[in-house]
Design a protein around this motif. Structure first.
Motif, short mmCIF file in Angstrom:
data_model
loop_
_atom_site.label_atom_id
_atom_site.label_comp_id
_atom_site.label_asym_id
_atom_site.label_seq_id
_atom_site.Cartn_x
_atom_site.Cartn_y
_atom_site.Cartn_z
N LEU A 1 -2.24 -9.24 -6.99
CA LEU A 1 -3.21 -8.11 -6.87
C LEU A 1 -3.92 -8.34 -5.49
CD1 LEU A 1 -4.37 -8.11 -10.59
CD2 LEU A 1 -3.28 -6.29 -9.37
N ALA A 2 -4.26 -9.76 -5.29
CA ALA A 2 -4.81 -10.09 -3.97
C ALA A 2 -4.25 -9.79 -2.67
CB ALA A 2 -5.13 -11.57 -3.85
N LYS A 3 -2.73 -9.82 -2.84
CA LYS A 3 -1.82 -9.34 -1.77
C LYS A 3 -1.61 -7.83 -1.67
CE LYS A 3 0.65 -13.53 -0.90
NZ LYS A 3 2.08 -14.09 -0.80
N SER A 4 -1.84 -7.24 -2.79
CA SER A 4 -1.44 -5.69 -2.76
C SER A 4 -2.52 -4.79 -1.94
CB SER A 4 -1.64 -5.30 -4.09
OG SER A 4 -2.97 -5.49 -4.79
N HIS A 5 -1.93 -3.49 -1.91
CA HIS A 5 -2.67 -2.62 -0.97
C HIS A 5 -3.04 -1.38 -1.73
CE1 HIS A 5 -1.84 -4.93 2.45
NE2 HIS A 5 -0.55 -5.32 2.09
N PRO A 6 -3.73 -1.26 -2.88
CA PRO A 6 -4.04 -0.24 -3.65
C PRO A 6 -4.32 1.18 -3.30
CG PRO A 6 -5.39 -2.11 -4.23
CD PRO A 6 -4.80 -2.26 -2.80
N GLY A 7 -4.79 1.37 -1.76
CA GLY A 7 -4.91 2.47 -1.16
C GLY A 7 -3.66 3.08 -0.74
N ALA A 8 -2.65 2.33 -0.72
CA ALA A 8 -1.25 2.88 0.09
C ALA A 8 -0.94 4.23 -0.67
CB ALA A 8 -0.27 1.73 -0.49
N PRO A 9 -0.50 5.32 0.17
CA PRO A 9 -0.13 6.62 -0.25
C PRO A 9 1.16 6.45 -1.48
CG PRO A 9 0.63 6.28 1.97
CD PRO A 9 -0.16 4.99 1.65
N GLY A 10 1.18 7.53 -2.21
CA GLY A 10 2.31 7.61 -2.98
C GLY A 10 3.40 8.23 -2.44
N HIS A 11 4.45 8.79 -2.95
CA HIS A 11 5.62 9.51 -2.18
C HIS A 11 5.83 10.62 -2.94
CE1 HIS A 11 6.37 5.76 -0.02
NE2 HIS A 11 6.09 5.12 -1.09
N GLY A 12 4.83 11.39 -3.33
CA GLY A 12 5.16 12.78 -3.92
C GLY A 12 5.34 13.03 -5.15
N GLY A 13 4.75 11.86 -5.78
CA GLY A 13 5.17 11.83 -7.48
C GLY A 13 4.31 13.00 -8.29
N GLY A 14 3.30 13.15 -7.76
CA GLY A 14 2.51 14.50 -8.54
C GLY A 14 2.52 14.14 -9.99
N LEU A 15 2.31 15.63 -10.58
CA LEU A 15 2.19 15.63 -12.17
C LEU A 15 3.45 15.22 -12.59
CD1 LEU A 15 0.65 16.62 -14.61
CD2 LEU A 15 1.56 19.04 -14.14
N GLY A 16 4.73 15.63 -12.15
CA GLY A 16 5.87 15.29 -12.62
C GLY A 16 6.07 13.64 -12.64
N GLY A 17 5.83 13.06 -11.65
CA GLY A 17 5.87 11.59 -11.81
C GLY A 17 4.76 10.77 -12.63
N PHE A 18 3.63 11.59 -12.70
CA PHE A 18 2.65 11.14 -13.82
C PHE A 18 3.17 11.24 -15.04
CE2 PHE A 18 -1.15 11.57 -16.42
CZ PHE A 18 -1.97 10.63 -16.02
N LEU A 19 3.54 12.42 -15.52
CA LEU A 19 4.14 12.62 -16.85
C LEU A 19 5.43 11.71 -17.21
CD1 LEU A 19 3.77 16.39 -17.21
CD2 LEU A 19 2.28 14.80 -18.39
N LEU A 20 6.17 11.54 -16.10
CA LEU A 20 7.32 10.42 -16.42
C LEU A 20 6.79 9.05 -16.80
CD1 LEU A 20 10.11 11.39 -13.53
CD2 LEU A 20 10.48 11.40 -15.96
N THR A 21 5.62 8.75 -15.94
CA THR A 21 5.30 7.37 -16.18
C THR A 21 4.63 7.11 -17.62
OG1 THR A 21 4.82 7.03 -13.84
CG2 THR A 21 3.83 5.66 -15.24
N VAL A 22 3.81 8.47 -17.91
CA VAL A 22 3.37 8.37 -19.36
C VAL A 22 4.41 8.15 -20.42
CG1 VAL A 22 2.07 9.88 -21.01
CG2 VAL A 22 1.08 9.48 -18.56
N GLY A 23 5.32 8.94 -20.29
CA GLY A 23 6.56 9.07 -21.27
C GLY A 23 7.23 7.53 -21.32
N ALA A 24 7.53 7.13 -20.19
CA ALA A 24 8.18 5.68 -20.01
C ALA A 24 7.18 4.58 -20.53
CB ALA A 24 8.49 5.38 -18.55
N THR A 25 5.70 4.74 -20.32
CA THR A 25 5.01 3.57 -20.78
C THR A 25 4.92 3.82 -22.23
OG1 THR A 25 3.12 4.78 -19.84
CG2 THR A 25 3.82 3.24 -18.45
N PHE A 26 4.63 5.03 -22.74
CA PHE A 26 4.56 5.18 -24.17
C PHE A 26 5.71 4.59 -24.95
CE2 PHE A 26 6.00 7.84 -27.60
CZ PHE A 26 5.05 7.75 -28.64
N GLY A 27 7.20 5.07 -24.40
CA GLY A 27 8.38 4.54 -24.95
C GLY A 27 8.35 3.18 -25.10
N TYR A 28 7.88 2.31 -23.91
CA TYR A 28 7.74 0.86 -24.02
C TYR A 28 6.94 0.49 -25.09
CZ TYR A 28 7.98 -3.87 -22.09
OH TYR A 28 8.25 -5.17 -21.96
#
Length: 466
Positions: free
Chosen positions: A198-225
């Protein structure tokens, strides 16, 4: 639901004496746990459900959110929170039922699916837990041990698999004890590694166009986990005294899953912002950001965490198999089945030592595809039967409730056909509207709930009726 005061005449009671012995093989299979054999306290569930998630499979889920699904760190963190909260809450709700009924989760599932219809979720969970999840965590543990020692990957896989199967073979008490003593080791190592990342990370780095689709994919995957543990929930609470506080049981179980998943998945997302081949060489990319000594300890923790997770996976996979109702005339039938599942899982894991990233992403989504509809049927049935004594249905082979399996199948088929969005198959909705992502588990939950509500008949679930 009423608290069970004494075993109903229709219950299959587990034979043998087990008590609190740790270095003893748990007898029986999926039968009711006698009241005299009950032991433990709800707070033990905190380490039972924290330790199994302190492993690299949890970290890698956060990695996928940024590196594969295209989200920036803050989008990934929000999606992780949503998916993990949902899966942890349902885990707490299901865990709370174990002490009162004294049977594994997949035996409780017979109430809403019927004795033979329950073969659908129990069979799926036996394969997913005892073979699928077992292979996933065996691979992550083996890769970590390989990176740490330089030993051949196949040898590393043998080492971690043997440790996992031994724990599951001995059973319930040893699994709980292992998770308890593994927790401080895993927690300290991952806490240090997480702070450095966390100390080395760059939280402000831009994403790569995940958008709503990427968000919902992540919700589904983390829920599944997180929800991937749901079909095991009562397996680890059924030995608690019948009068244990349901609130305490649910709180400790849900909190153990929530905190461990949330922290390490967010750390995994943060690690991608530092750089490295997060998808091609995930383990070495993550530990490569750490000082040598911490990196070596983290690799050791990853291997240990994989063992902690798979002790539960192969144990509950075997439990789901014996819950199918197949009669095995062996006192140690659960233990023998655990060894068989471990052997099959080892073979599957061998094929997963390469190209682990894409296979893991697909596997997480497939889990959510069936668990969402199963949860919908189970939770809705529990609500509809509130105030009804259901213990007589647990081992009644005449109990049929085909509304359960029908609703689950309809939910799975329609949601996957229309909304699945992964490498092997893209449904018509995300194919034409790419921003939709993958919402198969959400849609499957709703469809199964609606179908079950239409098909359910009250008299089919009353105690003592077929």
């Amino acid at each position: 639901m009423t608290v069970l005061k004494k075993p109903a005449p229709s219950l299959d009671v587990r034979e043998g004496t087990y008590g609190e012995k740790v270095a003893a093989v748990e007898p029986g299979g999926a039968e009711f746990i006698p009241l005299a054999e009950r032991h433990g306290r709800p707070r033990q569930l905190l380490w039972t459900w924290t330790s199994p998630n302190l492993e690299f499979a949890t970290v890698f889920l956060g990695v996928l959110a940024v590196a594969a699904f295209g989200l920036n760190f803050w989008q990934a963190a929000l999606a992780i929170i949503v998916g993990t909260v949902l899966g942890s809450v349902t885990h707490g709700v299901l865990s709370a039922r174990g002490p009162a009924h004294g049977v594994p989760q997949m035996v409780l599932s017979r109430i809403s699916f019927g004795h033979w219809g329950n073969a659908l979720p129990a069979g799926l969970n036996a394969v997913v837990a005892g073979i699928g999840w077992f292979a996933v965590n065996s691979v992550s543990g083996a890769l970590a041990l390989n990176t740490l020692t330089g030993w051949p990957k196949a040898l590393c896989l043998v080492i971690v698999v043997v440790a996992m199967v031994v724990l599951a073979f001995f059973g319930h008490n040893l699994v709980h004890a292992f998770e308890k003593y593994a927790l401080p080791v895993l927690a300290v190592i991952f806490a240090v590694a997480s702070l450095i990342i966390l100390a080395k990370s760059h939280p402000g780095a831009p994403g790569h166009g995940g958008g709503l689709g990427g968000f919902l994919l992540t919700v589904g995957a983390t829920f599944g986990y997180a929800a991937g543990w749901n079909p095991y929930a009562a397996d680890y609470t059924r030995y608690l005294p019948a009068d244990s506080s349901r609130r305490a049981v649910g709180l400790y179980a849900g909190l153990g899953v929530f905190v461990s998943c949330l922290v390490l998945e967010i750390v995994g997302a943060a690690s991608v912002t530092i750089g490295g081949d997060a998808l091609g060489q995930p383990t070495s990319a993550f530990t490569g950001h750490l000082p040598t000594a911490v990196a070596d300890l983290t690799l050791l923790a990853i291997a240990l965490g994989g063992i902690a997770a798979n002790a539960l996976n192969v144990y509950s996979g075997a439990m789901s198999f014996v819950a199918l109702g197949i009669k095995l005339p062996l006192t140690l039938r659960r233990a023998i089945v655990a060894v068989v599942f471990g052997a099959i899982g080892f073979v599957v894991a061998l094929s997963g030592l390469h190209d682990a990233g894409q296979k893991y992403e697909a596997f997480l989504l497939v889990i959510s595809y069936w668990i969402g509809p199963w949860l919908a049927v189970f939770l809705l049935d529990q609500y509809l039967r509130r105030g009804t004594d259901v213990d007589g249905l647990l081992f009644d082979r005449r109990h049929h409730n085909w509304a359960g399996p029908v609703a689950m199948v309809v939910g799975v088929v329609l949601s996957v056909w229309l909304f699945s969005n992964q490498q092997k198959y893209v449904g018509p909705v995300p194919k034409h509207v790419k921003s939709v992502g993958d919402i198969a588990f959400e849609v499957g939950f709703v469809i199964s709930a609606l179908v079950y509500l239409v098909l359910w008949r009250p008299k089919a679930g009353r105690a003592g009726e077929a």
